[in-house]
Design a protein around this motif. Sequence first.
Motif, PDB file in Angstrom:
ATOM      1  N   GLN A   1       0.850  -1.183   0.000  1.00 20.63           N
ATOM      2  CA  GLN A   1       0.000   0.000   0.000  1.00 20.63           C
ATOM      3  C   GLN A   1       0.892   1.242   0.000  1.00 20.63           C
ATOM      4  O   GLN A   1       1.395   1.660   1.036  1.00 20.63           O
ATOM      5  CB  GLN A   1      -0.930  -0.006   1.223  1.00 20.63           C
ATOM      6  CG  GLN A   1      -1.871  -1.203   1.268  1.00 20.63           C
ATOM      7  CD  GLN A   1      -2.795  -1.251   0.061  1.00 20.63           C
ATOM      8  OE1 GLN A   1      -3.450  -0.265  -0.274  1.00 20.63           O
ATOM      9  NE2 GLN A   1      -2.853  -2.409  -0.597  1.00 20.63           N
ATOM     10  N   LEU A   2       1.100   1.807  -1.159  1.00 15.90           N
ATOM     11  CA  LEU A   2       2.009   2.945  -1.293  1.00 15.90           C
ATOM     12  C   LEU A   2       1.292   4.244  -0.956  1.00 15.90           C
ATOM     13  O   LEU A   2       0.103   4.409  -1.225  1.00 15.90           O
ATOM     14  CB  LEU A   2       2.557   3.015  -2.720  1.00 15.90           C
ATOM     15  CG  LEU A   2       3.261   1.749  -3.244  1.00 15.90           C
ATOM     16  CD1 LEU A   2       3.768   1.998  -4.664  1.00 15.90           C
ATOM     17  CD2 LEU A   2       4.397   1.347  -2.327  1.00 15.90           C
ATOM     18  N   ASP A   3       2.037   5.168  -0.401  1.00 17.82           N
ATOM     19  CA  ASP A   3       1.496   6.489  -0.069  1.00 17.82           C
ATOM     20  C   ASP A   3       2.471   7.557  -0.565  1.00 17.82           C
ATOM     21  O   ASP A   3       3.077   8.279   0.206  1.00 17.82           O
ATOM     22  CB  ASP A   3       1.285   6.613   1.446  1.00 17.82           C
ATOM     23  CG  ASP A   3       0.590   7.920   1.816  1.00 17.82           C
ATOM     24  OD1 ASP A   3      -0.075   8.513   0.941  1.00 17.82           O
ATOM     25  OD2 ASP A   3       0.749   8.363   2.975  1.00 17.82           O
ATOM     26  N   ILE A   4       2.619   7.602  -1.888  1.00 17.72           N
ATOM     27  CA  ILE A   4       3.546   8.555  -2.502  1.00 17.72           C
ATOM     28  C   ILE A   4       2.962   9.963  -2.368  1.00 17.72           C
ATOM     29  O   ILE A   4       1.803  10.202  -2.730  1.00 17.72           O
ATOM     30  CB  ILE A   4       3.777   8.228  -3.985  1.00 17.72           C
ATOM     31  CG1 ILE A   4       4.192   6.774  -4.149  1.00 17.72           C
ATOM     32  CG2 ILE A   4       4.816   9.161  -4.586  1.00 17.72           C
ATOM     33  CD1 ILE A   4       5.386   6.372  -3.346  1.00 17.72           C
ATOM     34  N   THR A   5       3.754  10.879  -1.852  1.00 16.91           N
ATOM     35  CA  THR A   5       3.269  12.240  -1.624  1.00 16.91           C
ATOM     36  C   THR A   5       3.839  13.202  -2.656  1.00 16.91           C
ATOM     37  O   THR A   5       4.933  12.997  -3.188  1.00 16.91           O
ATOM     38  CB  THR A   5       3.651  12.734  -0.224  1.00 16.91           C
ATOM     39  OG1 THR A   5       5.073  12.851  -0.148  1.00 16.91           O
ATOM     40  CG2 THR A   5       3.158  11.766   0.844  1.00 16.91           C
ATOM     41  N   GLU A   6       3.103  14.258  -2.884  1.00 13.77           N
ATOM     42  CA  GLU A   6       3.578  15.302  -3.784  1.00 13.77           C
ATOM     43  C   GLU A   6       4.865  15.929  -3.258  1.00 13.77           C
ATOM     44  O   GLU A   6       5.807  16.189  -4.020  1.00 13.77           O
ATOM     45  CB  GLU A   6       2.480  16.363  -3.947  1.00 13.77           C
ATOM     46  CG  GLU A   6       2.768  17.396  -5.002  1.00 13.77           C
ATOM     47  CD  GLU A   6       1.570  18.297  -5.235  1.00 13.77           C
ATOM     48  OE1 GLU A   6       1.769  19.385  -5.799  1.00 13.77           O
ATOM     49  OE2 GLU A   6       0.444  17.905  -4.869  1.00 13.77           O
ATOM     50  N   ALA A   7       4.920  16.142  -1.956  1.00 15.12           N
ATOM     51  CA  ALA A   7       6.129  16.713  -1.346  1.00 15.12           C
ATOM     52  C   ALA A   7       7.317  15.770  -1.510  1.00 15.12           C
ATOM     53  O   ALA A   7       8.455  16.209  -1.740  1.00 15.12           O
ATOM     54  CB  ALA A   7       5.893  17.006   0.135  1.00 15.12           C
TER      55      ALA A   7
ATOM     56  N   VAL B   1       7.829  13.528  -3.949  1.00 14.62           N
ATOM     57  CA  VAL B   1       8.276  13.562  -5.341  1.00 14.62           C
ATOM     58  C   VAL B   1       9.078  14.824  -5.613  1.00 14.62           C
ATOM     59  O   VAL B   1      10.145  14.796  -6.239  1.00 14.62           O
ATOM     60  CB  VAL B   1       7.068  13.467  -6.293  1.00 14.62           C
ATOM     61  CG1 VAL B   1       7.495  13.695  -7.744  1.00 14.62           C
ATOM     62  CG2 VAL B   1       6.381  12.112  -6.153  1.00 14.62           C
ATOM     63  N   ARG B   2       8.575  15.946  -5.126  1.00 15.13           N
ATOM     64  CA  ARG B   2       9.273  17.218  -5.333  1.00 15.13           C
ATOM     65  C   ARG B   2      10.657  17.198  -4.673  1.00 15.13           C
ATOM     66  O   ARG B   2      11.644  17.687  -5.240  1.00 15.13           O
ATOM     67  CB  ARG B   2       8.429  18.376  -4.792  1.00 15.13           C
ATOM     68  CG  ARG B   2       8.938  19.753  -5.199  1.00 15.13           C
ATOM     69  CD  ARG B   2       8.039  20.844  -4.607  1.00 15.13           C
ATOM     70  NE  ARG B   2       6.671  20.730  -5.080  1.00 15.13           N
ATOM     71  CZ  ARG B   2       6.252  21.207  -6.244  1.00 15.13           C
ATOM     72  NH1 ARG B   2       7.105  21.822  -7.047  1.00 15.13           N
ATOM     73  NH2 ARG B   2       4.991  21.070  -6.600  1.00 15.13           N
TER      74      ARG B   2
ATOM     75  N   SER C   1       0.326  13.229  -7.046  1.00 13.50           N
ATOM     76  CA  SER C   1       1.726  13.179  -6.618  1.00 13.50           C
ATOM     77  C   SER C   1       2.687  13.309  -7.789  1.00 13.50           C
ATOM     78  O   SER C   1       3.863  13.650  -7.592  1.00 13.50           O
ATOM     79  CB  SER C   1       2.006  11.877  -5.859  1.00 13.50           C
ATOM     80  OG  SER C   1       1.815  10.752  -6.689  1.00 13.50           O
ATOM     81  N   MET C   2       2.216  13.040  -9.003  1.00 13.27           N
ATOM     82  CA  MET C   2       3.088  13.131 -10.179  1.00 13.27           C
ATOM     83  C   MET C   2       3.115  14.536 -10.785  1.00 13.27           C
ATOM     84  O   MET C   2       3.933  14.817 -11.659  1.00 13.27           O
ATOM     85  CB  MET C   2       2.633  12.134 -11.252  1.00 13.27           C
ATOM     86  CG  MET C   2       2.824  10.677 -10.874  1.00 13.27           C
ATOM     87  SD  MET C   2       4.576  10.228 -10.633  1.00 13.27           S
ATOM     88  CE  MET C   2       4.570   9.883  -8.858  1.00 13.27           C
ATOM     89  N   HIS C   3       2.253  15.407 -10.328  1.00 19.51           N
ATOM     90  CA  HIS C   3       2.200  16.750 -10.904  1.00 19.51           C
ATOM     91  C   HIS C   3       3.525  17.509 -10.817  1.00 19.51           C
ATOM     92  O   HIS C   3       3.891  18.205 -11.771  1.00 19.51           O
ATOM     93  CB  HIS C   3       1.065  17.560 -10.272  1.00 19.51           C
ATOM     94  CG  HIS C   3      -0.296  17.085 -10.672  1.00 19.51           C
ATOM     95  ND1 HIS C   3      -1.453  17.797 -10.411  1.00 19.51           N
ATOM     96  CD2 HIS C   3      -0.704  15.958 -11.303  1.00 19.51           C
ATOM     97  CE1 HIS C   3      -2.495  17.128 -10.873  1.00 19.51           C
ATOM     98  NE2 HIS C   3      -2.060  16.009 -11.415  1.00 19.51           N
ATOM     99  N   PRO C   4       4.273  17.406  -9.704  1.00 25.80           N
ATOM    100  CA  PRO C   4       5.557  18.119  -9.663  1.00 25.80           C
ATOM    101  C   PRO C   4       6.520  17.689 -10.756  1.00 25.80           C
ATOM    102  O   PRO C   4       7.319  18.494 -11.234  1.00 25.80           O
ATOM    103  CB  PRO C   4       6.110  17.783  -8.272  1.00 25.80           C
ATOM    104  CG  PRO C   4       4.916  17.450  -7.454  1.00 25.80           C
ATOM    105  CD  PRO C   4       3.971  16.781  -8.400  1.00 25.80           C
ATOM    106  N   VAL C   5       6.466  16.415 -11.134  1.00 31.70           N
ATOM    107  CA  VAL C   5       7.349  15.939 -12.210  1.00 31.70           C
ATOM    108  C   VAL C   5       7.056  16.694 -13.497  1.00 31.70           C
ATOM    109  O   VAL C   5       7.967  17.183 -14.179  1.00 31.70           O
ATOM    110  CB  VAL C   5       7.175  14.424 -12.447  1.00 31.70           C
ATOM    111  CG1 VAL C   5       8.134  13.938 -13.516  1.00 31.70           C
ATOM    112  CG2 VAL C   5       7.370  13.646 -11.164  1.00 31.70           C
TER     113      VAL C   5
END
Length: 398
Positions: free
Chosen positions: A242-248, A250-251, A275-279
Amino acid sequence: MMNMTMVGVPEAVSVVARDRVVCFVDDELSAAALRKGLDGSNLVIRRGTIRNAIRMLETDTELFALVVDISGIDDPFTELERLASVCPPDVRVSLIGESREIIFYRELMEIGVTEYLPKPLTRDMVLDMLRPKLLGDVPSSQADRGGHVISICGAQGGAGATSIAINLALQLAEATKAKVALLDLHLQNGETAVMLGVQPGPGLRIALENPMRADTLFLERAAIDVNERVCLISADEDLDAQLDITEAGVRHVLGLLRQRFNYIVVDVPVPFGPSMHPVLMLSRHVLVLLEAEVTGLRNAHALRNAVTNIAGKDRVFTLLNRADRPGGLPRATIVKALGAEPDMVIPDLGKGMTQAVNLGIPALKHVRGLRRYLAPIVREITGVGAQPKGRLRRLLGL
């Protein structure tokens, strides 16, 4: 020396108020670079050279700036004299040509030309060197000093996005001699490590879920050397994790990589979660990759719209992979569905691409032609790869 006073426009003048930025170019590559680099302006692009611009100005002078192609013109200064006789003195005039000689450039600057760009033109050349002088924008290279992020997004499963990401990273390093990071954000079922025949290092999931735990040592733990210039950062999490990748997160990971690497090639999972938006927002180039299939066309259109909504349309490039594969849709159908020719095209290079995956080695090493088809993509990203011409070649002994 003639006096071409083409740069005296007050800074407060609006592009819209002065109507158009008109460009005359004789090739589609230059037109595409101008279209993306000058996006947002009142832009008109026409096929032709400086001679076509002169004919237009004899009857139409309502414009703010003019970009003209002098390729193939034996005596450009004679044509510039003719242009000056019909061009309003407050129009900003820039040139595109084939010469890369510094003396030629200085002569153009002395007579009042706003800017000169040598071919082949790229979107970033227009953004960094031409756009600020025509539109007053801050160059992207000054606004953003970190490593250059390139995102690869597959419009359909099996389209070859991961393979292209791997080989593009390797060729970027080869062409520029720079440090390149290959970041695979498919934490489950990611294929990059498998294709390279390596085992992912630990730490990427932790860094993406909890940026406070990702310090400068993160790279030492997570990065795997592919060769002396290319590092892979990937993961191999269980399918039931259960992944919880955060926008912060990734940034933060991208920020760490951009401090250490000149280029970061990112294999981005689709569809895009928040969470992929910063990329996408940090990417200078987003390559939407598709094959000549109905699902690829449909998804590519949706992906382009998604990237445009998140980061702006000037960053999106369409890459048609395995373009002439038997049974694929005709090129005319693809162009009609996309609304334009693909920005980049790679043909079907045969079974060697599949063999490379199975052997766990980069396809660049033994697939004939791949390097040649990746070269225009590398040139678009870096500006590196154009050959010096004419007298400059002789001076350099080339």
